[in-house]
Write a protein that holds these residues in place. Structure first.
Motif, PDB file in Angstrom:
ATOM      1  N   ILE A 647       0.842  -1.189   0.000  1.00 48.92           N
ATOM      2  CA  ILE A 647       0.000   0.000   0.000  1.00 48.92           C
ATOM      3  C   ILE A 647       0.883   1.247   0.000  1.00 48.92           C
ATOM      4  O   ILE A 647       1.784   1.379   0.838  1.00 48.92           O
ATOM      5  N   ALA A 648       0.611   2.136  -0.937  1.00 46.88           N
ATOM      6  CA  ALA A 648       1.413   3.354  -1.051  1.00 46.88           C
ATOM      7  C   ALA A 648       0.971   4.431  -0.070  1.00 46.88           C
ATOM      8  O   ALA A 648       1.766   5.278   0.337  1.00 46.88           O
ATOM      9  N   ASN A 649      -0.291   4.411   0.334  1.00 44.17           N
ATOM     10  CA  ASN A 649      -0.836   5.457   1.206  1.00 44.17           C
ATOM     11  C   ASN A 649      -1.234   4.875   2.558  1.00 44.17           C
ATOM     12  O   ASN A 649      -2.333   5.110   3.060  1.00 44.17           O
ATOM     13  N   LYS A 650      -0.357   4.089   3.156  1.00 38.03           N
ATOM     14  CA  LYS A 650      -0.705   3.358   4.373  1.00 38.03           C
ATOM     15  C   LYS A 650      -1.028   4.271   5.553  1.00 38.03           C
ATOM     16  O   LYS A 650      -1.794   3.895   6.443  1.00 38.03           O
ATOM     17  N   ARG A 651      -0.480   5.460   5.608  1.00 40.40           N
ATOM     18  CA  ARG A 651      -0.696   6.356   6.746  1.00 40.40           C
ATOM     19  C   ARG A 651      -1.689   7.480   6.424  1.00 40.40           C
ATOM     20  O   ARG A 651      -1.802   8.437   7.176  1.00 40.40           O
ATOM     21  N   GLN A 652      -2.411   7.340   5.330  1.00 45.24           N
ATOM     22  CA  GLN A 652      -3.307   8.419   4.935  1.00 45.24           C
ATOM     23  C   GLN A 652      -4.518   8.526   5.856  1.00 45.24           C
ATOM     24  O   GLN A 652      -4.970   9.620   6.161  1.00 45.24           O
ATOM     25  N   SER A 653      -5.064   7.399   6.291  1.00 45.07           N
ATOM     26  CA  SER A 653      -6.230   7.406   7.172  1.00 45.07           C
ATOM     27  C   SER A 653      -6.287   6.073   7.901  1.00 45.07           C
ATOM     28  O   SER A 653      -5.524   5.144   7.625  1.00 45.07           O
ATOM     29  N   GLU A 662      -3.355  -6.806   6.219  1.00 47.72           N
ATOM     30  CA  GLU A 662      -4.178  -7.707   5.400  1.00 47.72           C
ATOM     31  C   GLU A 662      -3.550  -7.936   4.030  1.00 47.72           C
ATOM     32  O   GLU A 662      -3.533  -9.062   3.521  1.00 47.72           O
ATOM     33  N   TYR A 663      -3.019  -6.886   3.426  1.00 49.59           N
ATOM     34  CA  TYR A 663      -2.332  -7.030   2.142  1.00 49.59           C
ATOM     35  C   TYR A 663      -1.106  -7.918   2.294  1.00 49.59           C
ATOM     36  O   TYR A 663      -0.840  -8.791   1.468  1.00 49.59           O
ATOM     37  N   TYR A 866       5.707  -4.429  11.350  1.00 50.46           N
ATOM     38  CA  TYR A 866       4.500  -5.106  10.895  1.00 50.46           C
ATOM     39  C   TYR A 866       3.699  -5.680  12.061  1.00 50.46           C
ATOM     40  O   TYR A 866       2.507  -5.959  11.909  1.00 50.46           O
ATOM     41  N   ILE A 867       4.341  -5.900  13.212  1.00 46.07           N
ATOM     42  CA  ILE A 867       3.582  -6.303  14.394  1.00 46.07           C
ATOM     43  C   ILE A 867       2.632  -5.181  14.806  1.00 46.07           C
ATOM     44  O   ILE A 867       1.494  -5.422  15.224  1.00 46.07           O
ATOM     45  N   PHE A 868       3.089  -3.954  14.648  1.00 45.52           N
ATOM     46  CA  PHE A 868       2.226  -2.799  14.925  1.00 45.52           C
ATOM     47  C   PHE A 868       1.034  -2.781  13.980  1.00 45.52           C
ATOM     48  O   PHE A 868      -0.109  -2.563  14.401  1.00 45.52           O
ATOM     49  N   TRP A 869       1.290  -3.033  12.681  1.00 45.89           N
ATOM     50  CA  TRP A 869       0.189  -3.067  11.720  1.00 45.89           C
ATOM     51  C   TRP A 869      -0.737  -4.249  12.018  1.00 45.89           C
ATOM     52  O   TRP A 869      -1.955  -4.166  11.780  1.00 45.89           O
ATOM     53  N   MET A 870      -0.182  -5.347  12.546  1.00 44.78           N
ATOM     54  CA  MET A 870      -1.020  -6.492  12.891  1.00 44.78           C
ATOM     55  C   MET A 870      -1.970  -6.152  14.032  1.00 44.78           C
ATOM     56  O   MET A 870      -3.148  -6.544  14.014  1.00 44.78           O
ATOM     57  N   LEU A 871      -1.486  -5.425  15.019  1.00 47.26           N
ATOM     58  CA  LEU A 871      -2.344  -5.032  16.137  1.00 47.26           C
ATOM     59  C   LEU A 871      -3.473  -4.120  15.665  1.00 47.26           C
ATOM     60  O   LEU A 871      -4.616  -4.231  16.134  1.00 47.26           O
TER      61      LEU A 871
END
Length: 1140
Positions: A647-653, A662-663, A866-871
């Motif tokens: 994802i290019a805009n992962k921190r946009q919203s 998920e990706y 990525y653990i942060f993104w998993m949470l």
């Protein structure tokens, strides 16, 4: 007749299909071409039934539309599924749906009924899963029944426990009294019954009131010495520091048999040792005493001393059972009832299957990421070997080209009537892989709809800037209609064309007709082909932009003229390569693309082997294209690969933040696991590569993959009537294409290449995400329903891709129920922690499903972030597993793209493939390449003749007004040789050819496409001038005495030396004119004759030269002409010898 290049005959007449106007049905064979050869040995067999069959009432003409009355007949046909849908929705009569629901059309009401039926099935499956997870154990083995295995503690198992009235007491912290040492008792016999040590009275046994037999009237404690402990109460237990564990002492039958004075009545173990000590002899007239002694003394040795039958067969004895159990109860038979056994068996089987699947997925994903993927993208080796040329027609389609009686399989009825065909063993032209190199000819398809200039430019920049050579890749951009994206000032076609450095030789493009994906009048469409180069950072990539502009009538009335959807954009390319591969009939658009590809790339389109499909909002990493092509080179059985999409805009919203994990996990866990078996079930449309055709393992033939006519035909269906078909075709084109390929080639591979990466723009608002996932979820369910029926996927039973697909399908359908059970499990575990292994099994499954992906992230990427993104993903689990699936299920009958792509002025739910009226198809000609080429040559000759006539009529020149009546067409580019007159009646196809001449002498020749052959070959090659070529195309050739100069042998062997004798090429000097030429001033070139540098696609001035330079051709044969018997060469106008 056997051809010298093919050897003896080896085929029968059944290899050649017979054209038929009948429309195939489920009972009839499909209308696809039957090939004389199959693909590879594992793929032999009957072709799978198409996913979407054309209706039996479909008109014979491929371009005709489905009549309204026929559609109503199709809808009105009753099937088992339709009957089931009506039964489920019996409570909603048609008039109610029409008046209150607003569903006026019958097809809409049927779709609604099918949606309710699908939701009903999903609800039933969810209920089944929920019952199997929670309710089955409670129904078959309730704890309240006293027979649950978890309630028992086995006799003699725990040295720190004793039994009191059948209950298990923990004595690890007990106090030692002067009379009783609990530790010694437990050491001697763990869980032995010590009930008799406590003080009891007759009042403690209310069930024995009014009973007259001795076992009920005996005084429990005759003296204080026999009962040294206090009364049985909680106060006494607290004083003695013994704790009731609430478990029951469990005995097995062997233990009861060896315990003196113990017997069993209806599962209750009774300790009658004190009774028999008090009454060593039988008591007269006591039926209960007689029954007890019968059980203990008269039963056969080795029995379990079960008195159930004796006591329950007589009423007076049966009445005594409650008293005996209340007074002498010591425990229960530790037995598993059939219900508890089934419950436990189901629990453990589920544990093994689910946990095994999770662990195997995890292990296989690790193996693929660590070992397999690196070998997959390794630089190809052994490029010196000789293989079949890309120009040879696949699957024996060219076997009968030079046959005197039969032509190619599609030549028409004259080649079939009463004539015996002769099949020859092919010995096709070979080529050294070194001439192509490690980089295959790749066409990069970029589909655009409403994206802005920044997105499109980013995508084109990334593809053009890859490390892949510009000489081996062609940017193929398709603008889906004359549309303007929301918030954009310019239309998408204007944006794309503005980014192109146009090639002046092609002039202004003209709208060219083709058959589109649509219904009614939208079955026909037109497109303009812009050709040139895309330049960025010193790179100059050959580029073609296809602008779908719509028909003449559509362009004046439709807001989105030419728009037919992404699938139509893909099919423009697929149809083109299918027709090129088989030299099938081309539309004007196909011929226009063929000419421009040859001019831009230096080779004809049949040299392209792979196709990269990219969305217009995707940024490709520099090495990604090379990695994908390397994987294709590594294994010829790979027919499709995809890379990792980030994802290019992962921190946009917050919406984009919950999608990052998920990706990642969908690629590195799901697709990596599927790649081990070569069965990736979905190649994402934003970044995937497909093989157009593949060499067989033997290297002597081609297997069409993406351009296979059957696949193209099935993917191009536009008449869909059922909800299932619409979900397949209209919502997830990319997954549907993957499904078709896996069903057609189950023994070939779909792979994931983690080294190839791209970035895409994910939905940043919840409304857009909801619309996108609705399409994805519904498309996933309907495609998995088809894939689960493919029996010959890799593996068998539970260790097969078919089982994995079934589990994925079931998991997708029951997602809402699974989430509800997950949260109920967490809450239950928080209040009631598990005390046994059986109780901990659901918790183990939950931890495995959630935790193992996190472990995979750490060991594959070593990125803790990525653990942060998993949470974040886990926090949004209710959205992923409940909100989105429920919304998607309720919108099964919504086939629109929703808010994913918005166009200026577009109404909600507006489709792109439905249209009113009918399409006759007469305005779009279908002709083979050689017929189009003949028309082009004739047109050039006519225009040349008119120029000479005008030169004689106006020796001093003429002004524009005098010349205007000739119907000229000027180019917007300076110096373009596109001056053309309207065609005469000599060839009414001239208007469909185009008004440019890419072979003008003032333009440089096409770039070298392959490595040049030996210089001596070029110097000694015979030449053919333009007039001779025109004559060849007109009259055909005689192959009964073949020339020793074969066009099929001009290749390099493994040592780099030419194989065979010399071939032919076009003359570098124009042939002597038969009439006086017009003044040089009118020719607009004035350049001296040039030396042809590339022998693959030589170009000559306007003396009617052709891009097909074969001395031998089968033009007349393949177009059904009458050139006489045996007059055409083996490989036709696409013969690779013409370029090498």
């Amino acid at each position: 007749m056997a051809h010298p290049h093919f050897g003896p005959a080896r085929y029968v007449s059944s290899d050649v299909p017979i054209p038929t106007p009948r429309v195939p049905t489920k009972q009839q064979p499909t209308g696809t071409l039957r090939r004389g050869k199959t693909l590879t040995r594992p793929e032999r067999g009957v072709a799978p039934v198409p996913l979407i069959n054309p209706p039996a009432i479909l008109p014979a003409s491929a371009s005709a539309s489905l009549p309204s009355h026929a559609l109503s007949q199709e809808v009105s046909q009753w099937s088992l599924w339709s009957i089931f849908a009506h039964v489920v929705t019996f409570w909603a009569p048609p008039f109610l749906l029409s008046t209150i629901g607003g569903l006026k059309e019958r097809a809409t009401r049927q779709a609604w009924r099918e949606k309710i039926a699908l939701c009903f099935i999903a609800l039933v499956l969810g209920g089944v899963v929920g019952f199997a997870t929670v309710g089955l154990n409670r129904a078959l083995c309730p704890e309240s029944s006293g027979t649950s295995p978890s309630r028992f503690a086995s006799f003699g198992s725990d040295p720190n426990t004793l039994g009191i009235q059948g209950w298990v007491f923990n004595i690890s912290h007990s106090k030692i009294t002067p009379q009783v040492d609990f530790y010694q008792l437990a050491k001697a016999a763990p869980l032995q019954d010590i009930t008799t040590l406590f003080t009891q009275t007759a009042a403690n046994f209310p069930a024995c009131t009014n009973m007259k037999f001795a076992a009920a009237t005996d005084i429990p404690c005759s003296d204080a010495a026999s009962c040294p402990l206090g009364a049985i109460s909680q106060a006494t237990f607290s004083t003695l520091s013994i704790i009731n564990t609430t478990k029951i002492v469990g005995y097995d039958w062997t233990q009861v048999r060896h315990l003196n004075g113990y017997l069993v009545i209806d599962g209750a173990v009774l300790n009658l040792l004190p009774y028999f000590k008090a009454h060593p002899k039988a008591i007269a007239n006591d039926s209960v005493d007689m029954a007890l002694r019968t059980v203990l003394e008269q039963q056969a040795a080795g029995s379990g001393k079960d008195g159930t039958r004796i006591f329950y067969n007589r009423a007076n004895l049966k009445a005594a059972v409650p008293c005996l159990v209340q007074r002498y109860y010591a425990g229960n038979i530790d037995k598993i009832t059939p219900g508890c056994f089934v419950s436990q068996l189901f629990l453990y089987v589920g544990l093994v299957v689910i946990l095994g699947l999770v662990l195997v997925r995890f292990a296989m994903a690790c193996v693929f990421n660590w070992f397999m993927s690196a070998r997959l993208v390794a630089t190809p080796k052994n490029l010196s070997r000789t293989v079949i040329s890309p120009s040879v027609l696949p699957e024996g389609a060219n076997v009968t080209i030079d046959n005197k009686t039969g032509t190619a399989p599609w030549a028409g009825p004259k080649g079939r009537q009463g004539q015996k065909l002769v099949k020859a063993t092919p010995s096709p032209a070979n080529i050294s892989l070194a001439q192509i190199g490690a980089e295959l000819f790749t066409i990069c398809l970029v589909t655009c709809y409403s994206e802005g200039e920044e997105s499109i430019r980013t995508t084109l920049d990334s593809i053009s800037s890859t490390s892949y050579s510009d000489a081996r890749k062609l940017l193929f951009v398709v603008c889906d209609g004359m549309v303007t994206g929301a918030g954009e000032k310019r239309s998408t076609p204007d944006i794309c064309v503005g980014l192109l450095e146009a090639d002046p030789r092609f002039g202004n493009p003209e709208p060219m007709g083709y058959f589109a994906v649509g219904s009614g009048a939208k079955k026909e469409n037109r497109a303009m082909v812009y050709a040139g180069h895309y330049t960025v950072a010193g790179r100059r990539t050959p580029t073609m932009i296809i602008v779908k502009c719509g028909t003449e009538a559509e362009s004046h009335s439709d807001k989105k003229a030419g728009n037919r959807g992404k699938r139509d954009s893909q099919l423009i390319l697929m149809n083109f390569f299918s027709r090129v591969t088989y030299n099938d009939r081309m539309t004007p658009l196909d011929f226009d693309m063929f000419r421009k590809i040859q001019s831009l790339m230096g080779v004809t389109a049949d040299f392209f082997e792979v196709c990269l499909m990219v969305d217009a909002d995707t940024k490709v990493y520099p090495d990604s294209l090379r990695q994908l092509v390397n994987s294709m080179q590594h294994d010829t059985y790979i027919m499709g690969v995809c890379g990792e999409t980030r994802i290019a805009n992962k921190r946009q919203s917050w919406v984009t933040a919950i999608q990052v994990y998920e990706y990642f996990i969908s690629h590195h866990l799901a697709k990596a696991f599927e790649s081990v078996f070569g069965g990736v079930t979905c190649l994402p449309g934003c970044f995937s590569m497909y093989r157009l055709k593949a060499r067989k393992a033997t290297g002597d033939d081609w297997v069409p993959i993406l351009c296979k006519p059957e696949i193209v035909r099935e993917y191009s269906q536009s008449e869909v009537t059922t909800l299932h078909q619409k979900n397949l075709l209209l919502l997830g084109e990319d997954r549907f294409l993957t499904t078709i390929l896996l069903r057609t080639f189950p023994n070939r591979k779909m792979m994931f290449v983690p080294q190839a990466r791209c970035r895409t723009v994910a939905p940043d608002t919840f409304r857009v995400l909801l619309s996108q996932r609705r399409r994805w979820i519904n498309s996933t369910i309907h495609n998995l329903m088809e894939l689960v029926l493919v029996r010959n996927l890799c593996g068998t039973f539970c260790f097969s891709m078919q089982f994995v697909v079934f589990m994925d399908l079931l998991g997708t359908v029951v997602l809402p129920v699974a989430l509800s059970l997950t949260y109920s499990l967490i809450v239950n575990m928080a209040f009631h922690p598990p005390k046994t292994f059986d109780q901990a099994i659901p918790l183990m499954l939950l931890l495995a499903v959630i935790g193992l992906p996190g472990v995979l992230i750490l060991i594959t990427t070593r990125k803790v972030v990525y653990i942060f993104w998993m949470l974040i993903y886990l926090a949004a689990l209710p959205i992923w597993n409940f909100v989105l699936p429920v919304y998607a299920f309720w919108h099964f009958d919504d086939f629109s793209w929703g808010a994913t792509r918005k166009v200026e002025g577009e109404a909600k739910g507006e489709g792109h493939d439905s249209g009113s009226g009918t399409a006759s198809g007469s305005s779009i000609p279908l002709r083979r390449w050689e017929d189009w080429e003949r028309s082009r040559l004739r047109k050039i000759k006519r225009e040349e003749k008119r120029r000479r006539d005008m030169a004689r009529a106006f020796p001093n020149g003429y002004n524009g007004s005098e010349y205007h009546f000739l119907g000229d067409t000027q180019s917007q580019y300076d110096g373009s040789d596109t001056l053309s007159m309207a065609s005469s009646e000599e060839d009414h196809w001239g208007g469909q050819v185009g008004t440019y001449n890419e072979n003008g002498s003032q333009y440089p020749p096409p770039p070298p496409g392959l490595l040049l052959p030996h210089d001596q070959m070029i110097n000694t090659a015979k030449t053919v001038d333009g007039d001779e070529m025109a004559a060849m195309l007109e009259s055909g050739f005689d192959d009964r005495h073949p020339s020793p100069f074969s066009s099929t042998t001009r290749f390099l062997d493994t040592n780099g030396q030419p194989v065979g004798s010399v071939g032919y090429q076009l003359s570098d000097v124009p042939s002597p004119p038969r009439i006086r030429p017009y003044p040089p001033a009118l020719r607009q070139d004035g350049l001296p004759p040039r030396r042809v540098v590339s022998p693959r696609s030589p170009t000559v001035p306007v003396n009617a030269s052709s891009s097909a330079i074969e001395w031998k051709t089968h033009a007349k044969k393949r177009s059904g002409g009458g050139g006489g018997p045996g007059k055409y060469g083996p490989l036709g106008p696409l013969d690779p010898g013409g370029r090498i």
